[in-house]
Design an enzyme around this catalytic site. Structure first.
Site, PDB file in Angstrom:
ATOM      1  N   ASN A  95     -48.934  -3.566   5.406  1.00 55.17           N
ATOM      2  CA  ASN A  95     -49.290  -2.199   5.953  1.00 55.17           C
ATOM      3  C   ASN A  95     -50.235  -2.194   7.255  1.00 55.17           C
ATOM      4  OD1 ASN A  95     -47.454  -0.939   4.611  1.00 55.17           O
ATOM      5  ND2 ASN A  95     -49.005  -0.309   2.869  1.00 55.17           N
TER       6      ASN A  95
ATOM      7  N   GLU B 265     -50.789  -5.013   8.925  1.00 58.91           N
ATOM      8  CA  GLU B 265     -49.938  -5.511  10.355  1.00 58.91           C
ATOM      9  C   GLU B 265     -49.090  -4.439  10.962  1.00 58.91           C
ATOM     10  OE1 GLU B 265     -48.978 -10.147   9.404  1.00 58.91           O
ATOM     11  OE2 GLU B 265     -47.924  -8.542   8.041  1.00 58.91           O
TER      12      GLU B 265
ATOM     13  N   LYS C 225     -19.598  -1.233  36.807  1.00 61.29           N
ATOM     14  CA  LYS C 225     -19.377   0.176  36.554  1.00 61.29           C
ATOM     15  C   LYS C 225     -18.932   0.537  34.948  1.00 61.29           C
ATOM     16  CE  LYS C 225     -15.687   3.426  38.012  1.00 61.29           C
ATOM     17  NZ  LYS C 225     -15.349   4.013  36.775  1.00 61.29           N
TER      18      LYS C 225
ATOM     19  N   ARG D  53     -21.387  15.123  33.452  1.00 60.59           N
ATOM     20  CA  ARG D  53     -21.083  15.402  34.888  1.00 60.59           C
ATOM     21  C   ARG D  53     -19.823  16.473  34.991  1.00 60.59           C
ATOM     22  NH1 ARG D  53     -16.390  13.793  37.662  1.00 60.59           N
ATOM     23  NH2 ARG D  53     -16.534  13.682  39.689  1.00 60.59           N
TER      24      ARG D  53
ATOM     25  N   CYS E  42      28.184   7.916  30.410  1.00 63.69           N
ATOM     26  CA  CYS E  42      27.182   8.762  30.986  1.00 63.69           C
ATOM     27  C   CYS E  42      26.840   9.901  29.848  1.00 63.69           C
ATOM     28  CB  CYS E  42      27.703   9.377  32.328  1.00 63.69           C
ATOM     29  SG  CYS E  42      26.586  10.707  32.728  1.00 63.69           S
TER      30      CYS E  42
ATOM     31  N   CYS F 120      26.616   6.537  37.354  1.00 64.22           N
ATOM     32  CA  CYS F 120      27.597   7.387  36.525  1.00 64.22           C
ATOM     33  C   CYS F 120      28.969   7.211  37.687  1.00 64.22           C
ATOM     34  CB  CYS F 120      27.490   8.709  36.242  1.00 64.22           C
ATOM     35  SG  CYS F 120      28.834   9.657  35.769  1.00 64.22           S
TER      36      CYS F 120
ATOM     37  N   CYS G 236      29.760  14.597  38.252  1.00 64.68           N
ATOM     38  CA  CYS G 236      28.821  14.415  37.054  1.00 64.68           C
ATOM     39  C   CYS G 236      27.998  15.755  37.045  1.00 64.68           C
ATOM     40  CB  CYS G 236      28.262  13.365  36.914  1.00 64.68           C
ATOM     41  SG  CYS G 236      27.004  13.226  35.653  1.00 64.68           S
TER      42      CYS G 236
END
Length: 663
Positions: A31, A33, A103, A124, A388, A408, A413
């Site tokens: 204590n 210290e 960063k 931000r 297809c 296709c 189509c």
């Protein structure tokens, strides 16, 4: 500076002793210290006038907030321009001294001090408005609560959690509560309503922007360190430095030793006034540049490969995988682009482990596939489709510039039709609101749509539309009204909407301009010139090569009658007025405009750009000394573009002012 180091060392020692005593019942020192160290710390804090948030001499009580209040920043907290090119970094630093710094990969925070006391901490947010997190900042591990500085001071930095602490915290969380990376953890921790939770997360504040009355950034960093702030790892880069790679690797090593999460580097001009003189764009200041040196790779399990069809009939493979969090967004799909890339990656069966990343931090991509010993069976095999998925006709793999693509073979189509119709009604083409791909497909299935022209006869099915589940009377009426409005268009939009192979928006404008000149010369309608001119060539159409011209001529030759019939549905305006108004039309010649903010009069920004070009003007994306006018309905806005315009004495006008200008 020696006293500050001793303060931080004493705080570390005392907090370690407190932790051992209160959590493990261990007395590391006596204590007597402990009291001596405590008294020494208190005396040094009084001498330096610096008190850290984690000092045992000033324990901060926890606060619980009912909500995080929104706060408007005293200045714009803009993001930085980005690059992944080392040559861009070298070019930036070639003729000026710079600072190269890590960063930090965390949550950006603005700290405000008054009379030496921390009075506010805010996130931000969107750069203009953030959230007040002062109660949590007071329990960060390394923020000075009090500094030896009596003037008002704002310091920007990053709230981070080190990799070590991230691993420890994640281990204690249940599986469904674990965080995927330190950035997500610190973001959630800083925004806690209960500062007691934030306290346990060991959050650190790393300063990277320090206002200073001195001329150089380096001086600001040194001053901030003396006030007790932890500064971002950085290196001083003299101009014309040849070995920039050495400094990059050195900073990576420093970040690794400190267990700091980083996602790149930032380079800034050391000369503060020079950096300010470069100005800012709407999105970023020009005094700094962010350098991304790697893409984070995430592993996930491949579930399947689906095929989608574009307007040309090419079936594009798309990987579908278990959801993965990348840079704060959930990713479940990534385009494989074509059969060649799909085969090169080695995608063969469901259940493969794939490595996913975001190219340029935006577009999901598959980097590679992990090898495995899974037996390929009929139930898990992945191969290009034989039929297809839209019309069930045969598919074929063909060569397109040495690339294998799946197509296709059915020229009629329905999948091709959907792609073409979707392009035709898009906002950059004819611009019909309310015709989503889902709605278009429903109308195709009902037999109402088989061509562009059919769109303008959908009103014949109005009563039937009212009865379709999910289609209310109001939405149907609004859709039909939008279709009628679209009859008034310009030639370049009409051409772009036709889905002519190789002919994009820019080429469509070039073709339209040429037709306009011929129409004025011969007193004809622009659309008449378009389908009756004959053979367009590269000399006629500046900027279009012979291959593009051949594609254009072939299309008109094959579909001339269709184009003529379709054009009868439109009131196609010229991009400039007829010959008697040519002089007035060019009143904006040599003028450069910049547009920002929302629009009231014009439908969208592209419409306003078309009008400016119609009158001979040009449009730029950023404000500079060459700008003639900035168009912004909010003239008093504090946006970056407004600020730059005011700095350069460039007039800021509203849409109404612009309309008066061309009148």
């Amino acid at each position: 500076m020696d006293k500050l180091k001793r303060i931080k060392e004493l705080i570390r020692q005392l907090n370690q002793c407190r932790d051992l005593y209160y959590n493990n019942s261990i007395s590391k020192i006596s204590n007597w210290e402990y009291d001596n160290l405590f008294d020494e710390l208190k005396r040094l804090e009084e001498e330096t006038n610096i008190i850290m948030t984690n000092s045992p001499t000033h324990t901060v009580g926890y606060e619980v907030k009912s909500e995080l209040k929104k706060v408007k920043h005293s200045h714009l907290m803009l993001s930085l321009d980005k690059t992944k090119s080392l040559s861009d970094l070298k070019k930036f630093s070639d003729d000026k001294d710079c600072l190269l710094m890590c960063k930090m990969d965390g949550l950006s925070i603005l700290l405000s001090y008054k009379n030496g006391e921390l009075i506010k901490a805010e996130t931000r947010g969107n750069g203009e408005i953030g959230e007040d997190v002062t109660h949590n900042a007071k329990v960060f591990e390394n923020i000075p609560l009090h500094i030896d500085y009596t003037k008002e001071l704002e310091i920007e930095g990053e709230a981070i959690i080190t990799y070590d602490d991230f691993e420890k915290i994640n281990k204690e969380l249940p599986p469904d509560k674990k965080y995927s990376n330190p950035r997500n953890l610190v973001s959630g921790s800083v925004r806690q309503l209960d500062s007691g939770i934030a306290k346990k997360r060991h959050i650190k504040f790393i300063a990277w922007k320090v206002p200073t009355e001195k001329d150089f950034m380096l001086s600001g960093f040194q001053d901030a360190e003396e006030l007790g702030f932890e500064i971002v790892p950085y290196s001083y880069i003299p101009k014309k430095t040849k070995n920039l790679e050495y400094y990059i690797e050195k900073l990576k090593e420093v970040a690794s030793k400190k267990n700091f999460p980083i996602d790149g580097l930032v380079i800034s001009y050391n000369d503060i006034q020079y950096g300010k003189s470069l100005g800012i764009t709407e999105h970023h200041p020009k005094h700094s540049l962010s350098y991304k040196f790697y893409d984070d790779i995430y592993q996930t399990k491949l579930l399947d490969v689906e095929f989608t069809m574009g307007k040309t009939g090419v079936l594009t493979p798309t990987a579908v995988f278990e959801p993965v969090d990348i840079d704060g967004s959930i990713i479940e799909r990534a385009s494989l682009h074509n059969i060649s890339i799909m085969n090169k990656l080695g995608i063969t069966h469901k259940g493969q482990i794939v490595n996913v990343y975001k190219a340029n931090t935006v577009i999901p991509q598959i980097d590679s596939v992990e090898e495995d010993d899974t037996e390929i069976t009929n139930s898990n095999i992945i191969t290009p489709l034989n039929l297809c998925p839209f019309c069930h006709s045969d598919t074929s793999i063909i060569k397109d510039n040495d690339t294998d693509v799946l197509v296709c073979t059915n020229p009629n189509c329905k999948g091709k039709l959907l792609g073409k119709l979707s392009h035709f009604v898009s906002k950059n083409a004819i611009g019909i609101e309310g015709l989503s791909d889902q709605t278009l497909q429903k109308f195709i299935d009902l037999g109402w749509l088989s061509s562009f022209k059919d769109i303008y006869y959908l009103s014949e099915h109005k009563e039937e539309m009212y009865k379709i589940n999910g289609f209310g009377k109001k939405s149907v009426d609004k859709l039909l009204e939008s279709i009628e409005k679209s009859r008034n268009t310009t030639l370049d939009r009409f051409i772009y909407g036709l889905c002519i192979p190789l002919i994009g928006r820019t080429a469509s404008k070039t073709i339209s301009s040429f037709c306009r000149k011929i129409a004025i010369r011969d007193l004809l309608d622009d659309i008449y010139v378009f389908y009756n001119y004959g053979t367009f060539n590269a000399n006629d159409l500046n900027g279009l090569g012979e291959i593009m011209c051949k594609s254009l001529n072939d299309y008109i030759s094959q579909k001339k009658n269709e184009i003529m019939e379709l054009s009868k549905e439109f009131n196609i305006e010229s991009n400039i007025r007829k010959q008697d108004n040519i002089t007035n039309n060019l009143i904006l010649t040599n003028m450069v405009f910049v547009i920002t903010g929302s629009l009231n009069h014009y439908k969208n920004r592209n419409d306003l750009i078309s009008v400016i070009e119609q009158f001979g003007g040009k449009v730029s994306g950023s404000v500079s000394s060459k700008t003639s006018y900035l168009i912004n309905n909010n003239i008093t806005s504090t946006s970056g573009k407004n600020a730059k315009a005011k700095q350069l004495n460039i007039p800021i006008i509203s849409e109404e002012d612009f309309i008066q200008l061309i009148s």
